[in-house]
Design a protein around this motif. Structure first.
Motif, PDB file in Angstrom:
ATOM      1  N   LEU A 231      -0.230  -4.130  -3.427  1.00  0.00           N
ATOM      2  CA  LEU A 231       0.188  -2.626  -3.506  1.00  0.00           C
ATOM      3  C   LEU A 231       0.601  -1.899  -2.246  1.00  0.00           C
ATOM      4  N   THR A 232       0.108  -2.246  -0.952  1.00  0.00           N
ATOM      5  CA  THR A 232       0.484  -1.616   0.300  1.00  0.00           C
ATOM      6  C   THR A 232       1.333  -2.505   1.166  1.00  0.00           C
ATOM      7  N   GLU A 233       1.632  -3.794   0.711  1.00  0.00           N
ATOM      8  CA  GLU A 233       2.383  -4.619   1.653  1.00  0.00           C
ATOM      9  C   GLU A 233       1.705  -4.806   2.977  1.00  0.00           C
ATOM     10  N   LEU A 234       0.630  -4.400   3.231  1.00  0.00           N
ATOM     11  CA  LEU A 234      -0.170  -4.900   4.303  1.00  0.00           C
ATOM     12  C   LEU A 234      -0.879  -6.362   4.119  1.00  0.00           C
ATOM     13  N   GLN A 235      -0.989  -6.853   5.194  1.00  0.00           N
ATOM     14  CA  GLN A 235      -1.666  -8.358   5.127  1.00  0.00           C
ATOM     15  C   GLN A 235      -3.164  -8.029   4.443  1.00  0.00           C
TER      16      GLN A 235
END
Length: 384
Positions: A231-235
């Protein structure tokens, strides 16, 4: 040089066979997977390259404009399309392709002239060989200098194949110019026979290299997906578990700070505006968080609206300044679906001690975050 001979018609048939097999294989691969830019054109180029030898092998059966001019133009157009498709695949400029298009016109004029006005097989060989040298060496440049991230070994292998073929074509030009006029191309000497053999090797090599690079991209994509929140492209948490030992080691020699944040009143946003808007809020906050990170800093989504940021080589004062700038950036955000929605975040900061377990640092950051939310939100606190 004539002691060892090869049958050109047989080599023609092998070129055609390999071209069709690799073309169909790559097209099926393209259909089965997520479409890859340039791959369909690359597959088509291999088929067109194989069509040339097919027409060439029918010399004497079909008119000269097909078996001579048409055959060689198909081969030249196939390699031109290879150059264009690999420019797309590797993310390189199409300037060389545009110049190649102009040279294709020169090849056409040259073949018409040396077929009907001043017939010369040797001169036709020189014309097509010069073009092939240019286009294959240009393709090698495109493969090496392309901006897209691909497996280095595979790109070098493909580039080397094209470069070797281009140099061979230059050698063919030199030997053709210094040799006698060719009476019958199908019975030409070894250098021309080797052209078809090397074409087979090039088709196999560039097709294998292409499959190798595509597989490497897929493996890298799978690896990224397993460590990245979709969803966020964060790790994600898995990536955090792998990163923690490294940051704990760094904390032995340099300060490492941890920031724990969540979005203020996020449950109310979901309840009043819907979960889709809630997802949009998380995404825009994650995006501005990623944009704020410096090179060695990393952000992770812990779950829901919680984000954890690790800042290496950063003391508490620097972490405080970084966090306040991020907080102000979030305040300025707007949501397209809900332009009146005011988004803020709260932050808890702690410095990772060289002697403590990272979970203890998380607990201190969480304690600071709880204090902020209890005292009014949209600010930050440090837990020493």
């Amino acid at each position: 040089m004539d002691i060892f001979t090869l049958d050109i018609r047989t080599l023609n048939f092998i070129v055609i066979l390999f071209s069709v097999i690799y073309c169909i294989g790559l097209l099926l691969f393209q259909v089965a997977q997520k479409p890859i830019k340039g791959l369909s054109l690359f597959s088509l180029s291999i088929f067109i390259i194989g069509t040339g030898p097919l027409l060439l092998s029918l010399r004497g059966v079909i008119p000269d404009y097909l078996s001579i001019i048409g055959a060689n133009l198909f081969i030249a157009a196939g390699f031109h399309l290879t150059l264009y498709s690999l420019s797309l695949f590797r993310g390189y400029s199409v300037k060389l392709t545009k110049f190649s298009s102009l040279m294709l016109l020169v090849v056409f004029v040259g073949f018409v002239f040396f077929t009907y006005f001043e017939p010369s097989i040797k001169n036709r060989v020189v014309v097509i060989s010069l073009y092939m040298a240019f286009v294959t060496i240009s393709t090698a440049v495109v493969v090496i200098k392309g901006r897209n991230e691909d497996l280095p070994l595979a790109t070098r292998m493909m580039a080397l194949s094209f470069m070797a073929y281009g140099l061979f074509m230059l050698l063919r030009v030199v030997l053709s110019l210094s040799g006698a006029e060719i009476k019958n191309f199908m019975a030409a000497n070894l250098i021309h026979q080797l052209t078809f053999l090397f074409s087979i090797i090039l088709i196999v090599s560039m097709s294998f290299s292409m499959i190798w690079m595509i597989n490497a991209r897929l493996l890298r994509s799978i690896h990224c997906l397993s460590y990245q929140d979709p969803l966020t492209e964060l790790q994600n948490r898995r990536a955090l578990d792998d990163a923690i030992p490294l940051f704990q080691q760094q904390a032995q020699s340099a300060p490492v700070c941890m920031i724990l944040s969540d979005i203020d009143n996020f449950k109310s946003i979901n309840d009043q505006c819907g979960h889709l808007v809630g997802d949009d809020v998380i995404k825009v906050v994650a995006k501005v968080t990623l944009q704020s990170l410096y090179d060695s800093a990393v952000a992770f989504r812990l779950g829901g609206d919680e984000i954890l940021i690790l800042l290496p080589n950063c003391n508490l004062e620097q972490a405080k300044q970084f966090t306040d700038e991020l907080r102000q950036s979030i305040v300025k955000l707007t949501i397209d679906e809900q332009p009146s929605l005011h988004v803020t975040s709260s932050f808890g900061i702690a410095q990772l001690s060289p002697t403590e377990n990272w979970k203890a640092c998380v607990e201190r950051a969480d304690k600071a975050l709880y204090r902020v939310k209890h005292n009014g939100r949209n600010t930050l606190a440090i837990e020493r």
